[in-house]
Scaffold this active site. Structure first.
Site, short mmCIF file in Angstrom:
data_model
loop_
_atom_site.label_atom_id
_atom_site.label_comp_id
_atom_site.label_asym_id
_atom_site.label_seq_id
_atom_site.Cartn_x
_atom_site.Cartn_y
_atom_site.Cartn_z
N ALA A 74 0.82 -1.21 0.00
CA ALA A 74 0.00 0.00 0.00
C ALA A 74 0.86 1.26 0.00
CB ALA A 74 -0.94 0.00 1.20
N THR A 75 2.03 1.21 0.60
CA THR A 75 2.91 2.39 0.59
C THR A 75 3.26 2.77 -0.85
OG1 THR A 75 3.85 1.81 2.74
CG2 THR A 75 5.15 3.29 1.36
N ASN A 154 -6.39 3.10 10.36
CA ASN A 154 -5.61 2.02 10.98
C ASN A 154 -5.41 2.20 12.48
OD1 ASN A 154 -3.93 4.18 9.73
ND2 ASN A 154 -2.31 3.17 10.87
N GLN A 182 -6.63 -1.22 5.04
CA GLN A 182 -7.25 -1.95 6.15
C GLN A 182 -8.63 -2.51 5.79
OE1 GLN A 182 -6.00 -2.58 9.20
NE2 GLN A 182 -4.19 -1.28 9.21
N ALA A 203 -1.81 -6.89 0.85
CA ALA A 203 -2.22 -8.24 1.27
C ALA A 203 -1.98 -8.49 2.76
CB ALA A 203 -1.46 -9.29 0.44
N HIS A 204 -0.94 -7.87 3.33
CA HIS A 204 -0.51 -8.34 4.66
C HIS A 204 -1.39 -7.88 5.82
CE1 HIS A 204 1.71 -4.97 6.69
NE2 HIS A 204 1.83 -4.51 5.45
N THR A 242 10.03 -7.30 -12.84
CA THR A 242 9.52 -8.65 -13.03
C THR A 242 8.40 -8.90 -12.03
OG1 THR A 242 11.70 -9.37 -13.71
CG2 THR A 242 10.16 -11.09 -13.02
N CYS A 327 4.67 1.78 12.64
CA CYS A 327 5.77 2.40 11.91
C CYS A 327 6.30 3.63 12.64
CB CYS A 327 5.35 2.80 10.51
SG CYS A 327 3.72 2.25 10.07
C1 LIG Z 1 -0.32 -0.85 6.63
C2 LIG Z 1 -0.86 0.36 5.99
C3 LIG Z 1 -0.17 0.99 4.93
C4 LIG Z 1 1.17 0.50 4.45
O1 LIG Z 1 1.01 -0.66 3.70
P1 LIG Z 1 2.30 -1.54 3.27
O2 LIG Z 1 1.70 -2.59 2.39
O3 LIG Z 1 2.85 -2.08 4.54
O4 LIG Z 1 3.21 -0.65 2.54
C5 LIG Z 1 -0.75 2.09 4.38
N1 LIG Z 1 -1.92 2.57 4.79
C6 LIG Z 1 -2.61 2.01 5.79
C7 LIG Z 1 -3.92 2.57 6.20
C8 LIG Z 1 -2.10 0.89 6.42
O5 LIG Z 1 -2.77 0.34 7.43
#
Ligand SMILES: *Cc1c(COP(=O)(O)O)cnc(C)c1O
Length: 393
Positions: A74-75, A154, A182, A203-204, A242, A327
């Site tokens: 997401a970053t 979040n 989220q 995904a995480h 890739t 973070c």
């Molecule tokens: C975790 C999170 C991110 C960052 O996502 P990554 O995949 O770890 O880069 C960005 N925005 C929100 C709201 C998040 O909770």
């Protein structure tokens, strides 16, 4: 000593074993390991898996597969959305609107863009964490090119009314980006119902692996983006590199499972949240942050007046919790999100985020309540701040 309890699902989630099996099938010699860009049978098999995954992720959010761009998370998706729009066409405008409660992966991109001459307006949410359409309308300027407001916060768990905000951006011909990192598995996401132009996923946070995400980019009307990463022309030139087949296939399976289990999981987690709150209710002066109903049950943000959250976390070293976002907790700064919704300094120093998930059990909750109540009482007994507070309350 028993295994520690994990209540930090908003920071990351363990990979579901069904997703892990999926990952493993795309790595080794007897799996689909080819480069999806290669023109031979190994490559074609990988490319086919990538396109099936693209369809699955697109279907999860009501999009067309051609609107999905794979990213590392997401970053990166947020970076591509904000920088990509701001840098695509300097005539389109030089003003962006966002909120003070956004994730750092939006706020830090904005700060970088402001060094490059883009003007940024940071909206102050209401005390419940929500942004109103009226606030947004008032902040629009003649050269606003983009609004970026997250879906599920979040730290607070509040859910923004994105459809109401997109009614404003649409009426003014301004693009809307939504950080939905989220959202998957917690709330329904439909890009057309929400009316968004760009949407970030990862995904995480939903029982998938770290290091994979996607940016939804609307085709009609078309959103033009300046790519950030140049190379082999993958992803229609928007994101070279890739394609990590195993990560992509795993993300698709993550989305499929999250959607299939969303309703049942939400009901179960709402009941666990109730049990947790009922248990903590024996303590006086516990404040819950964020809107009471317009929220997901998975994330709770609570303050125990009179204590220091860091001390509480140290005392509860067999329970994984968070003070502020993962973070930013390294710099020990109080949460910028709680500050932005006007939480007073005493409550701010005493706030803890508890986030529940797929593998949280009733036993986890009961153990946490017992430990937390005892530890808060112990710390309050030692705290001159609490003595003062209790006298004045
Ligand atoms: C975790 C999170 C991110 C960052 O996502 P990554 O995949 O770890 O880069 C960005 N925005 C929100 C709201 C998040 O909770």
């Amino acid at each position: 000593m028993s295994a520690p309890v994990y209540l930090d699902y908003a920071a990351t989630t363990p990979v579901d074993t069904r997703v892990a099996e999926c990952l493993a099938a795309y790595l080794t010699r007897d799996g689909v390991f080819g480069n999806p860009g290669s023109e031979h049978r190994f490559g074609w098999a990988a490319a086919e898996a990538v396109e099936r995954a693209r369809q699955q992720v697109a279907a999860t959010i009501g999009a067309d597969p051609r609107e999905i761009v794979w990213t590392s998370g997401a970053t990166e998706a947020n970076n591509l959305a904000l920088q990509g729009v701001a840098l695509a066409d300097s005539n389109r405008g030089r003003h962006i609107i966002t909120a003070k409660t956004e994730h750092k992966a939006v706020l830090d991109v904005c700060r970088q863009l402001s060094r490059q001459g883009v003007r940024i307006t940071y909206l102050d949410p209401q005390p419940d964490g929500l942004i109103t359409p009226e606030q947004l309308t008032e902040a629009l300027e003649h050269d606003t090119c983009l609004v970026s407001i997250m879906h599920v916060n979040n730290e607070l768990g509040v859910v923004q009314d994105i459809a109401a905000l997109s009614a404003v951006t649409r009426a003014h011909g301004v693009l809307l980006h939504v950080d939905a990192a989220q959202s998957i598995g917690r709330v329904p996401v439909d890009v057309n119902a929400l009316g968004v132009d760009l949407l970030s996923l990862c995904a995480h946070k939903a029982y998938g692996p770290k290091g994979i995400g996607a940016l939804y980019v609307r085709r009609r009307p078309r959103v033009r983006l300046q790519p950030l990463i140049h190379g082999g022309g993958q992803e229609r030139g928007l994101r070279a590199g890739t394609l990590p087949t195993q990560q992509i296939v795993a993300m698709a399976e993550t989305c499929r499972l999250a959607e299939a289990e969303r309703l049942g999981e939400t009901v179960r987690i709402a009941a666990l949240r109730q049990r947790l709150l009922a248990g903590l209710a024996v303590l006086p002066e516990v404040q819950l942050h964020g809107h009471a109903e317009q929220r997901v049950p998975h994330i709770l943000n609570v303050s125990f007046a009179g204590i220091d959250a860091e001390a509480l976390l140290l005392g509860l070293d067999d329970i994984a919790l968070s003070s502020g976002a993962a973070c930013s907790s390294a710099d020990r700064e109080p949460s910028h999100v709680l500050k932005a919704i006007g939480v007073d300094p005493i409550q701010l120093a005493a706030s803890v985020r508890i986030s529940l998930g797929r593998f949280t059990t009733v036993e986890d909750i009961d153990y946490t309540v017992t430990r937390m109540v005892a530890e808060v009482e112990r710390l309050r007994d030692l705290s001159p701040l609490w003595t003062d507070y209790a006298v004045h309350a």
